[in-house]
Scaffold this active site. Structure first.
Site, short mmCIF file in Angstrom:
data_model
loop_
_atom_site.label_atom_id
_atom_site.label_comp_id
_atom_site.label_asym_id
_atom_site.label_seq_id
_atom_site.Cartn_x
_atom_site.Cartn_y
_atom_site.Cartn_z
CB CYS A 271 15.10 50.71 61.61
SG CYS A 271 13.33 50.50 61.67
N1 LIG Z 1 9.91 47.43 61.57
C1 LIG Z 1 10.38 48.08 62.61
O1 LIG Z 1 10.99 47.49 63.51
C2 LIG Z 1 10.18 49.58 62.75
C3 LIG Z 1 10.45 50.18 63.99
C4 LIG Z 1 10.24 51.54 64.13
C5 LIG Z 1 9.80 52.28 63.04
N2 LIG Z 1 9.57 51.69 61.83
C6 LIG Z 1 9.06 52.54 60.74
O2 LIG Z 1 7.65 52.35 60.67
C7 LIG Z 1 7.18 52.43 59.31
C8 LIG Z 1 6.47 51.15 58.93
O3 LIG Z 1 7.40 50.09 58.99
P1 LIG Z 1 6.99 48.56 58.99
O4 LIG Z 1 8.23 47.81 59.35
O5 LIG Z 1 5.75 48.35 59.77
O6 LIG Z 1 6.66 48.35 57.44
P2 LIG Z 1 6.03 47.06 56.76
O7 LIG Z 1 6.58 47.00 55.39
O8 LIG Z 1 6.18 45.89 57.67
O9 LIG Z 1 4.47 47.37 56.69
C9 LIG Z 1 3.94 48.45 56.02
C10 LIG Z 1 2.52 48.14 55.56
O10 LIG Z 1 1.99 49.32 54.94
C11 LIG Z 1 1.21 48.92 53.81
N3 LIG Z 1 1.08 50.06 52.91
C12 LIG Z 1 1.97 50.57 52.04
N4 LIG Z 1 1.47 51.65 51.44
C13 LIG Z 1 0.22 51.83 51.91
C14 LIG Z 1 -0.81 52.78 51.66
N5 LIG Z 1 -0.64 53.78 50.80
N6 LIG Z 1 -1.98 52.63 52.33
C15 LIG Z 1 -2.16 51.61 53.21
N7 LIG Z 1 -1.23 50.70 53.49
C16 LIG Z 1 -0.05 50.81 52.86
C17 LIG Z 1 1.97 47.73 53.27
O11 LIG Z 1 1.13 46.92 52.45
C18 LIG Z 1 2.43 47.02 54.54
O12 LIG Z 1 1.48 46.07 54.98
C19 LIG Z 1 8.44 52.72 58.48
O13 LIG Z 1 8.57 54.10 58.33
C20 LIG Z 1 9.57 52.17 59.36
O14 LIG Z 1 10.80 52.81 59.09
C21 LIG Z 1 9.72 50.35 61.67
#
Ligand SMILES: NC(=O)c1ccc[n+]([C@@H]2O[C@H](COP(=O)([O-])OP(=O)(O)OC[C@H]3O[C@@H](n4cnc5c(N)ncnc54)[C@H](O)[C@@H]3O)[C@@H](O)[C@H]2O)c1
Length: 432
Positions: A271
C-alpha cells in the site's frame, strides 16, 4: 431498494467476495461470522481449495474458526464466476498495482467487472474495495457494468468503500475500524451503508465514489509523507550524532500538534509505497505535479541504501568491509508480526549486501524462504552459534517473538533499524 435492504438486514442476502488475499479473506470470514452465507471467488485454485478445506493461509485468520464456518455452510470458495447468478452483494477485493512506469494497473478490477457484468441482476449491490485513483468507479467500472443494459442507482447499486485493514493489528480490525462509503447515487450510498453496518460499528458515508477513493489515498499519502519525514529526521540525527528515538519519544510527550511516526529501513507492503502514485498519475493528466508524494517515495526508497552505508561505516571502524563479512538479517517481512514480504526493505537490504560481496543469511519465523538476487534463501535457525558467527546482526523487522536480550547477549555487533532493543543496555547495539 427496500427489498435488498430487508435482505441485507435479515442476513438472507447471499454475498460474494472476489479476491481472497489480505483484504478479501478476512472480509469473507467476518461476513460468515455475522451470519451471511458468503462465497469467495479467486482465480488462484490453491487458495480456493485451502478455504474449502478450512485451512487458513494468512496470519490473522484462525483455521479453527474458518473450518467451523465452512462446516456450517456459511463459507465456501470457488474459481467459477457463474456462482454470481445467485448473489445479491458482491465485494471486489482484487489487487491493484503499478506498472514499470508507475502508472496504475487496474487490469484485475477490469477483468473481474467484465465477469460481474455477465451475471449482473436487478437490485444487486456491487462494492469496490480495491485501492484505486479517484474516478475509477464512475469512469471505468460503471460503464462496464452498464453494458448489461441495466442502469446504476435504478436497477443495481454501485459504491466504493476503501479497505482500511491493517494486517497483524490486534487492536483495530474490521469490526471496530470505521468504514467510509460513497455511492454513485444516494441510493447506492444508502444500500452500501446498511450492508457495512452489519459488520462494522461505524459507517461514514461521503458524497461520492470519488471522495471515498480519495479518502484512501489521503490516508496512505499521509503515512508515506510522515514516514519519509521521520526517516529524513533519522538521517539528520545521525549527522548530528543524536539518538532519533530519544528525540521522537520526547517530542511525543506534547499532547497536541505532534503525532509520532517512527523511522525504519524503508517502507514496504503493497500500500504505502504504491498507492500515493495513483494520485501522481491522475494529477499528471491535470498538468499538476504532486511534489510531496514524489519526494516521500524517493526518501523512503533510499532508506535501505542508508542502512547499508551505516553498516559499511560500522564495519570499517572494526577494520572490516561488507565484502566478505557475514550478516544475519533478523526479520524479512515488511513489518512486525506478519508474513508479508511484498516490497520489504529487509529484502532490499539483503540484495544490496549480497551485491557488495557480503555473505547474507536471514531468520524470520514467519517467512520460511524468499528470493533475493535470483537466489532462494531459507530462514536459518536462530541459535547462539549463528548469532556469534555473524559480523553484524541487522534487525530489520521487530517481530515480538524475538527475545532481544538473548539476541544481544550472543551477538558481536547489532544494527537495530527498528529500535527493537529499546531498554536493552549494551555497547554492541548501534541504532538507526
Ligand atoms: N494488504 C493490505 O494491507 C491492504 C489494505 C488496504 C487495501 N488494500 C488494497 O486491497 C486490494 C487487495 O489487496 P490484497 O493485499 O488483499 O491483495 P492480495 O494480492 O493479497 O490478494 C488478491 C487476491 O485476488 C486474486 N485475484 C486476482 N485477480 C483476480 C480476478 N480477476 N478474479 C478473482 N480473483 C482475483 C488473487 O489471486 C489474490 O488471491 C488492493 O487494491 C490493495 O491495494 C490492501
Amino acid at each position: 431498494m427496500e427489498k435488498v435492504i430487508e435482505f441485507i438486514r435479515k442476513k438472507s442476502a447471499r454475498v460474494a467476495v472476489i479476491g481472497l488475499g489480505y483484504v478479501g479473506f478476512p472480509l469473507l470470514v467476518e461476513l460468515g461470522k455475522v451470519g451471511f452465507e458468503v462465497v469467495g471467488i479467486d482465480i488462484d485454485k490453491k487458495r480456493v481449495d485451502s478455504i474449502n478445506r478450512g485451512e487458513s493461509y494468512i496470519f490473522d485468520i484462525d483455521s479453527n474458526e474458518l473450518g467451523a464456518l465452512v462446516k456450517r455452510g456459511r463459507i465456501s470458495a470457488t474459481a467459477d464466476y457463474r456462482i454470481l447468478r445467485g448473489i445479491d452483494v458482491i465485494c471486489i477485493c482484487v489487487p491493484t498495482s503499478l506498472n514499470k512506469t508507475k502508472d496504475p494497473d487496474i487490469s484485475h478490477i477490469i477483468e473481474c467487472c467484465q465477469e460481474i457484468a455477465k451475471y449482473l441482476k436487478r437490485c444487486q449491490l456491487i462494492l469496490v474495495e480495491s485501492t484505486t485513483y479517484p474516478g475509477t468507479t464512475r469512469e471505468i467500472i460503471k460503464p462496464i457494468l452498464e453494458q448489461s443494459g441495466m442502469a446504476v442507482g435504478k436497477d443495481f447499486y454501485l459504491a466504493f468503500s476503501p479497505e482500511r485493514i491493517d494486517p497483524g493489528n490486534k487492536e483495530y480490525y474490521l469490526a471496530n475500524t470505521p468504514r467510509v462509503v460513497g455511492g454513485i447515487t444516494s441510493a447506492c450510498t444508502e444500500v452500501a451503508r446498511i450492508f457495512f453496518q452489519q459488520i462494522t460499528e461505524k459507517v461514514v458515508p461521503v458524497s461520492s465514489t470519488e471522495s471515498a477513493e480519495m479518502v484512501k489515498l489521503l490516508e496512505n499519502t499521509f503515512r508515506s509523507v510522515n514516514i519519509a519525514l521521520v526517516n529524513e529526521v533519522a538521517i539528520i540525527c545521525n549527522k548530528l550524532k543524536l539518538d532519533v528515538w530519544d528525540v521522537i519519544e520526547a517530542a511525543s510527550t506534547k499532547p497536541f500538534g505532534f503525532t509520532p511516526f517512527y523511522p525504519g529501513p524503508g517502507s514496504g507492503g503493497h500500500c504505502i509505497p504504491v498507492n500515493p502514485y495513483y494520485l501522481s498519475w491522475k494529477l499528471k493528466e491535470l498538468n499538476y505535479q504532486t511534489r510531496f508524494i514524489e519526494l516521500a517515495g524517493k526518501i523512503n526508497r533510499n532508506m535501505p541504501n542508508f542502512v547499508v552505508n551505516r553498516l559499511d561505516e560500522l564495519l570499517n571502524k572494526r577494520g572490516k568491509s561488507i565484502k566478505g563479512s557475514f550478516f544475519l538479517i533478523l526479520g524479512a517481512a515488511y513489518k512486525r508480526n506478519i508474513n508479508d514480504t511484498r516490497k520489504s526493505p529487509a529484502i532490499e537490504i539483503m540484495r544490496i549486501l549480497m551485491r557488495k560481496g557480503g555473505k547474507v543469511i536471514y531468520n524470520d519465523p514467519y517467512v520460511p524462504y524468499l528470493k533475493a538476487n535470483r537466489k532462494t534463501l531459507r530462514s536459518q535457525a536462530l541459535t547462539k552459534g549463528t548469532l556469534a558467527r555473524a559480523d553484524c546482526v541487522v534487525i530489520t523487522t521487530d517481530h515480538s517473538v524475538y527475545d532481544y536480550k538473548w539476541i544481544v547477549r550472543h551477538a558481536k555487533l547489532i544494527f537495530d533499524a527498528r529500535n527493537a532493543t529499546k531498554g536493552v543496555a549494551s555497547n554492541k547495539i548501534v541504532k538507526l
